[in-house]
Design a protein around this motif. Structure first.
Motif, PDB file in Angstrom:
ATOM      1  N   LEU A 252      -0.853  -1.579   2.324  1.00 17.35           N
ATOM      2  CA  LEU A 252       0.096  -1.436   3.429  1.00 17.35           C
ATOM      3  C   LEU A 252       0.351   0.034   3.734  1.00 17.35           C
ATOM      4  O   LEU A 252       0.486   0.418   4.897  1.00 17.35           O
ATOM      5  CB  LEU A 252       1.401  -2.142   3.069  1.00 17.35           C
ATOM      6  CG  LEU A 252       2.410  -2.309   4.208  1.00 17.35           C
ATOM      7  CD1 LEU A 252       1.802  -3.072   5.364  1.00 17.35           C
ATOM      8  CD2 LEU A 252       3.657  -3.006   3.707  1.00 17.35           C
ATOM      9  N   LYS A 253       0.385   0.877   2.718  1.00 17.36           N
ATOM     10  CA  LYS A 253       0.551   2.305   2.953  1.00 17.36           C
ATOM     11  C   LYS A 253      -0.631   2.862   3.729  1.00 17.36           C
ATOM     12  O   LYS A 253      -0.468   3.673   4.641  1.00 17.36           O
ATOM     13  CB  LYS A 253       0.687   3.044   1.622  1.00 17.36           C
ATOM     14  CG  LYS A 253       2.051   2.907   0.967  1.00 17.36           C
ATOM     15  CD  LYS A 253       2.237   3.941  -0.122  1.00 17.36           C
ATOM     16  CE  LYS A 253       1.246   3.763  -1.244  1.00 17.36           C
ATOM     17  NZ  LYS A 253       1.478   4.726  -2.352  1.00 17.36           N
ATOM     18  N   ALA A 254      -1.853   2.441   3.356  1.00 19.28           N
ATOM     19  CA  ALA A 254      -3.036   2.935   4.054  1.00 19.28           C
ATOM     20  C   ALA A 254      -3.060   2.477   5.508  1.00 19.28           C
ATOM     21  O   ALA A 254      -3.495   3.210   6.392  1.00 19.28           O
ATOM     22  CB  ALA A 254      -4.302   2.460   3.331  1.00 19.28           C
ATOM     23  N   VAL A 255      -2.555   1.251   5.777  1.00 22.34           N
ATOM     24  CA  VAL A 255      -2.536   0.750   7.151  1.00 22.34           C
ATOM     25  C   VAL A 255      -1.492   1.487   7.988  1.00 22.34           C
ATOM     26  O   VAL A 255      -1.750   1.902   9.125  1.00 22.34           O
ATOM     27  CB  VAL A 255      -2.271  -0.771   7.161  1.00 22.34           C
ATOM     28  CG1 VAL A 255      -2.008  -1.264   8.575  1.00 22.34           C
ATOM     29  CG2 VAL A 255      -3.455  -1.512   6.564  1.00 22.34           C
ATOM     30  N   LEU A 256      -0.315   1.678   7.442  1.00 23.56           N
ATOM     31  CA  LEU A 256       0.772   2.285   8.208  1.00 23.56           C
ATOM     32  C   LEU A 256       0.632   3.795   8.338  1.00 23.56           C
ATOM     33  O   LEU A 256       1.233   4.388   9.233  1.00 23.56           O
ATOM     34  CB  LEU A 256       2.114   1.947   7.554  1.00 23.56           C
ATOM     35  CG  LEU A 256       2.475   0.466   7.492  1.00 23.56           C
ATOM     36  CD1 LEU A 256       3.821   0.276   6.837  1.00 23.56           C
ATOM     37  CD2 LEU A 256       2.462  -0.162   8.879  1.00 23.56           C
ATOM     38  N   SER A 257      -0.128   4.423   7.458  1.00 24.14           N
ATOM     39  CA  SER A 257      -0.267   5.878   7.521  1.00 24.14           C
ATOM     40  C   SER A 257      -1.385   6.333   8.427  1.00 24.14           C
ATOM     41  O   SER A 257      -1.567   7.529   8.608  1.00 24.14           O
ATOM     42  CB  SER A 257      -0.511   6.437   6.115  1.00 24.14           C
ATOM     43  OG  SER A 257      -1.735   5.940   5.599  1.00 24.14           O
ATOM     44  N   GLY A 615       8.050   4.283  -0.785  1.00 17.89           N
ATOM     45  CA  GLY A 615       6.673   4.411  -1.242  1.00 17.89           C
ATOM     46  C   GLY A 615       5.683   3.975  -0.192  1.00 17.89           C
ATOM     47  O   GLY A 615       4.602   4.539  -0.053  1.00 17.89           O
ATOM     48  N   ILE A 616       6.072   2.939   0.573  1.00 18.43           N
ATOM     49  CA  ILE A 616       5.195   2.498   1.649  1.00 18.43           C
ATOM     50  C   ILE A 616       4.998   3.602   2.680  1.00 18.43           C
ATOM     51  O   ILE A 616       3.924   3.787   3.234  1.00 18.43           O
ATOM     52  CB  ILE A 616       5.765   1.228   2.301  1.00 18.43           C
ATOM     53  CG1 ILE A 616       5.706   0.063   1.298  1.00 18.43           C
ATOM     54  CG2 ILE A 616       5.032   0.870   3.573  1.00 18.43           C
ATOM     55  CD1 ILE A 616       6.367  -1.177   1.799  1.00 18.43           C
ATOM     56  N   GLN A 617       6.016   4.336   2.950  1.00 22.79           N
ATOM     57  CA  GLN A 617       5.950   5.397   3.953  1.00 22.79           C
ATOM     58  C   GLN A 617       5.533   6.737   3.369  1.00 22.79           C
ATOM     59  O   GLN A 617       5.692   7.776   4.014  1.00 22.79           O
ATOM     60  CB  GLN A 617       7.316   5.536   4.641  1.00 22.79           C
ATOM     61  CG  GLN A 617       7.678   4.325   5.468  1.00 22.79           C
ATOM     62  CD  GLN A 617       6.663   4.095   6.563  1.00 22.79           C
ATOM     63  OE1 GLN A 617       6.216   5.034   7.202  1.00 22.79           O
ATOM     64  NE2 GLN A 617       6.295   2.847   6.784  1.00 22.79           N
ATOM     65  N   LEU A 618       5.013   6.747   2.142  1.00 26.20           N
ATOM     66  CA  LEU A 618       4.476   7.962   1.530  1.00 26.20           C
ATOM     67  C   LEU A 618       5.534   9.051   1.407  1.00 26.20           C
ATOM     68  O   LEU A 618       5.283  10.234   1.679  1.00 26.20           O
ATOM     69  CB  LEU A 618       3.273   8.500   2.323  1.00 26.20           C
ATOM     70  CG  LEU A 618       2.106   7.532   2.533  1.00 26.20           C
ATOM     71  CD1 LEU A 618       1.084   8.147   3.434  1.00 26.20           C
ATOM     72  CD2 LEU A 618       1.493   7.180   1.205  1.00 26.20           C
ATOM     73  N   MET A 619       6.732   8.687   1.027  1.00 34.55           N
ATOM     74  CA  MET A 619       7.789   9.680   0.892  1.00 34.55           C
ATOM     75  C   MET A 619       7.704  10.348  -0.467  1.00 34.55           C
ATOM     76  O   MET A 619       7.148   9.811  -1.420  1.00 34.55           O
ATOM     77  CB  MET A 619       9.165   9.022   1.061  1.00 34.55           C
ATOM     78  CG  MET A 619       9.417   8.503   2.467  1.00 34.55           C
ATOM     79  SD  MET A 619      11.118   7.966   2.651  1.00 34.55           S
ATOM     80  CE  MET A 619      11.983   9.483   2.353  1.00 34.55           C
ATOM     81  N   GLN A 620       8.258  11.541  -0.557  1.00 36.36           N
ATOM     82  CA  GLN A 620       8.285  12.291  -1.800  1.00 36.36           C
ATOM     83  C   GLN A 620       9.334  11.689  -2.732  1.00 36.36           C
ATOM     84  O   GLN A 620      10.311  11.086  -2.299  1.00 36.36           O
ATOM     85  CB  GLN A 620       8.598  13.770  -1.524  1.00 36.36           C
ATOM     86  CG  GLN A 620       7.602  14.429  -0.582  1.00 36.36           C
ATOM     87  CD  GLN A 620       6.229  14.549  -1.203  1.00 36.36           C
ATOM     88  OE1 GLN A 620       6.117  14.623  -2.420  1.00 36.36           O
ATOM     89  NE2 GLN A 620       5.199  14.564  -0.381  1.00 36.36           N
TER      90      GLN A 620
END
Length: 673
Positions: A252-257, A615-620
């Motif tokens: 899901l992270k790869a799709v949304l990023s 985590g899904i949105q790749l946050m720090q």
């Protein structure tokens, strides 16, 4: 006196002729006149005595089968005790699941290794005189029944090797270590004790067991690693998570990023080298971030590769030693017979004493035949493995397209991606079909490529080396007017079509000189019939080569689009995709995982909703202001809702659920009076 002398001469001549015929008859036994340089053990595989290992297969299975059954029952009781506690003895303990084939969790290599052991064992028992190891010296009439029983025995025999990993307990890992070590040590001991056997070829038994030993070595290393991790506490955190949850969140992270590429709209022309590189990359599977091949595909490719090895080994040891025996036992008397039939060219009369050159020629022909067979087998193995790797690339592109809802990019007509009876059956048999198709494809390729290589060698290479004319050269030389007529007719038609029958305008093209076109069509009809015969032969050759090369691929159909459902391999693959996409959609699993974690906000810090969505949105990993965290949390929910809403593969399920007012826990209220 004269009569007696003439009679004596006739008797002497008769005796000498009988002696020569006796010598000639004795020379026909080719193994008696064998060259002393060739060892007898390399020629006669039957002189190898039967070897009885210290631990016979019957003793091995008699000891290990009860142990495997006891391990399976113990693990079942362990699972019942852990899951049901006080209700443990209310029901009969059920069988453990061998693997979660629809879940993206660990130990995929372990499952693939067990399937490799199982398939290699089945390959060995097909040619074994005792297919069921528990019963030795079986008769020919009952052997087929034991083979059928062995098809059910071996999966049950190796069942605990895979079930020990699904329990996720220290005791199960310890049992897996002991079982894998026992199997591995016994198999290696048997092959070291008896490396040779008289079956087919002296080393065939040892070579056919190499995949089994390698897979057992992998299990012997995998289970101790799992046991060590369980004692160090690294596995405890994973037990509390939903299986495969890490992969679903990464997908899901790869799709949304993903962002559309920014740049000029002008498209640079690709060079020939870049196109060639892209074409080669399409045949090489490289791991992609955020995507993981399903477990069923890994099993199918693993067993298909092992099938290629087993079939190639059988084809090699069944033919090459026989050709070597014939070449080593070739005598001048056999060469005389071949010369008389015209199979071997000879300039001298067919006399056994003058056949040295012809004998060397026959041995050279047999050596060429051996080289053609080995080269064609190597080429077939490389092509089959290349096509199997190509299938991984095609599987990934098809699954990604179906995950996004692009059904028409995979199927030629719209399909509803939902389970059905036929789809479940096809999903269960997909890996088996892939393995069987790889075996049959390699056999068909070997026959076709061997015939082609032999024809090319004996019709082109050998005549050019020896400076003699072959039958093909003679046919081409005698029929050169016919070939010249066909070539001239094709060239004339192309030139006339380009310069006389086609009028080219800046924006369009039109037919012209139609009367001349009709006349040329009528006059060239007989010649075009002959051209059509050659085109038909070329079509048959190309179709045979293409279908034999791509026979092992289930992602493409060997039939036309209208009748591709009659292709059982492609039909199975299409239904397999339906089950995988409908039951293992990563976005759907990530959404369900998010709902489960949102329902437990009091859980550990690693499973909180804010951490998951951040985590899904790749946050720090740092503390953010409350308002910013809520903003990103809302944006993550909207992105997830948007992805699920615009997925056509979920449309049918969503509409069905919305039509039911009791869906999602909503209950109908009673009408007020």
């Amino acid at each position: 006196m004269a009569a007696n002398s003439s009679g004596g001469m006739q008797d002497a001549h008769l005796d000498s002729s009988l002696a020569s015929t006796d010598d000639l008859a004795s020379d026909w036994y080719i193994y008696e006149t064998m060259e002393p340089a060739v060892p007898q053990d390399d020629i006669f595989p039957s002189v190898i005595p039967d070897c009885d290992p210290t631990i016979s297969p019957r003793l091995y299975h008699i000891c290990m089968a009860p142990i495997s059954l006891a391990v399976l029952l113990g693990l079942s009781l362990l699972v019942k005790r852990r899951c049901l506690h006080q209700s443990c003895w209310n029901g009969v303990p059920g069988l453990l699941s061998p693997a979660n084939f629809l879940e993206e969790e660990g130990n995929r290599g372990l499952v693939a290794a067990v399937f490799g052991i199982l398939f290699s064992s089945l390959c060995v028992l097909v040619l074994d005189t005792d297919p069921l190891p528990l019963i030795t010296h079986s008769s020919q009439s009952t052997r087929e029944y034991w083979k059928i029983l062995a098809l059910l025995y071996y999966p049950a025999f190796y069942y605990p090797l895979m079930a020990c990993a699904t329990v996720r307990h220290k005791a199960s890992y310890l049992m897996g270590c002991l079982l894998s070590w026992c199997h591995c040590v016994v198999h290696i001991w048997q092959k070291v004790d008896c490396p040779q056997s008289p079956k087919i070829y002296r080393y065939y038994s040892t070579l056919s067991y190499i995949p089994i030993i390698l897979c057992l070595v992998l299990l012997s290393l995998w289970y101790p690693a799992l046991l060590i991790k369980s004692f160090t506490g690294q596995k405890e955190t994973l037990d509390k998570e939903v299986p495969g949850g890490g992969y679903y969140k990464k997908y899901l992270k790869a799709v949304l990023s993903k962002r559309p590429p920014k740049g000029s709209s002008a498209k640079l022309e690709e060079s020939l080298l870049s196109r060639l590189q892209m074409y080669l990359r399409s045949y090489i599977y490289a791991p992609e971030e955020g995507f993981r091949i399903p477990l069923k595909l890994i099993l199918s490719i693993t067993t298909a590769m092992i099938a290629v090895y087993q079939v190639a080994l059988l084809l090699l040891v069944a033919v090459i030693p026989t050709i070597q025996i014939i070449r080593a036992g070739m005598t001048k008397d056999i060469v005389v017979l071949l010369v008389q039939f015209g199979l071997v060219p000879s300039e001298s009369p067919a006399v056994p004493g003058d056949m040295e050159k012809e004998l060397r020629t026959v041995k050279y022909y047999l050596w060429s035949l051996e080289v053609c067979y080995i080269c064609s087998l190597v080429l077939c193995c490389l092509l089959t493995c290349t096509m199997l790797l190509r299938t991984l690339v095609m599987h990934r592109s098809n699954l990604k397209a179906l995950y996004q809802g692009a059904v028409l990019d995979v199927f030629y007509k719209a399909h509803i991606l939902r389970p059905s009876r036929q789809a479940i059956v096809c999903w269960m048999s997909f890996a088996s079909f892939q393995t069987a198709f790889a075996c049959l494809g390699l056999l068909i390729q070997q026959v076709i490529f061997f015939i082609c290589s032999v024809g090319f060698t004996f019709l082109f290479v050998i005549p050019l080396q020896s400076g003699t004319d072959s039958y093909l050269f003679r046919i081409i030389q005698n029929m050169w007017p016919f070939w010249l007529t066909l070539v001239v007719a094709v060239i004339v038609q192309n030139l006339a079509a380009h310069y006389q029958f086609l009028e080219q305008h800046p924006l369009r093209k039109e037919l012209t000189n139609r009367r001349a076109l009709y006349i040329a069509t009528y006059l060239l009809f007989p010649i075009n019939v002959l051209v059509g015969v050659l085109a038909g032969l070329w079509r048959m050759l190309i179709s045979g080569l293409y279908n034999s090369i791509h026979f092992c691929q289930l992602d493409i159909s060997l039939l036309n689009r209208g009748v591709e459902t009659f292709d059982p391999g492609y039909h199975t693959y299409c239904h397999y995709l339906k089950i995988e996409v409908s039951q293992s959609h990563p976005v759907m699993k990530a959404f369900c995982l998010l709902l489960l974690q949102l329902a437990r906000p009091e859980g550990p810090s690693g499973l909180r909703a804010s951490n998951v969505e951040e985590g899904i949105q790749l946050m720090q990993h740092k503390q953010a202001p409350l308002s910013r965290a809520r903003f990103k949390q809302s944006r993550a929910r909207w992105w997830l809702a948007y992805t699920l809403l615009h997925n056509p593969s979920l449309t049918a399920c969503r509409k069905t659920a919305l039509c039911d007012p009791t869906a999602n826990g909503t209950q109908l209220s009673t009408p007020e009076p």
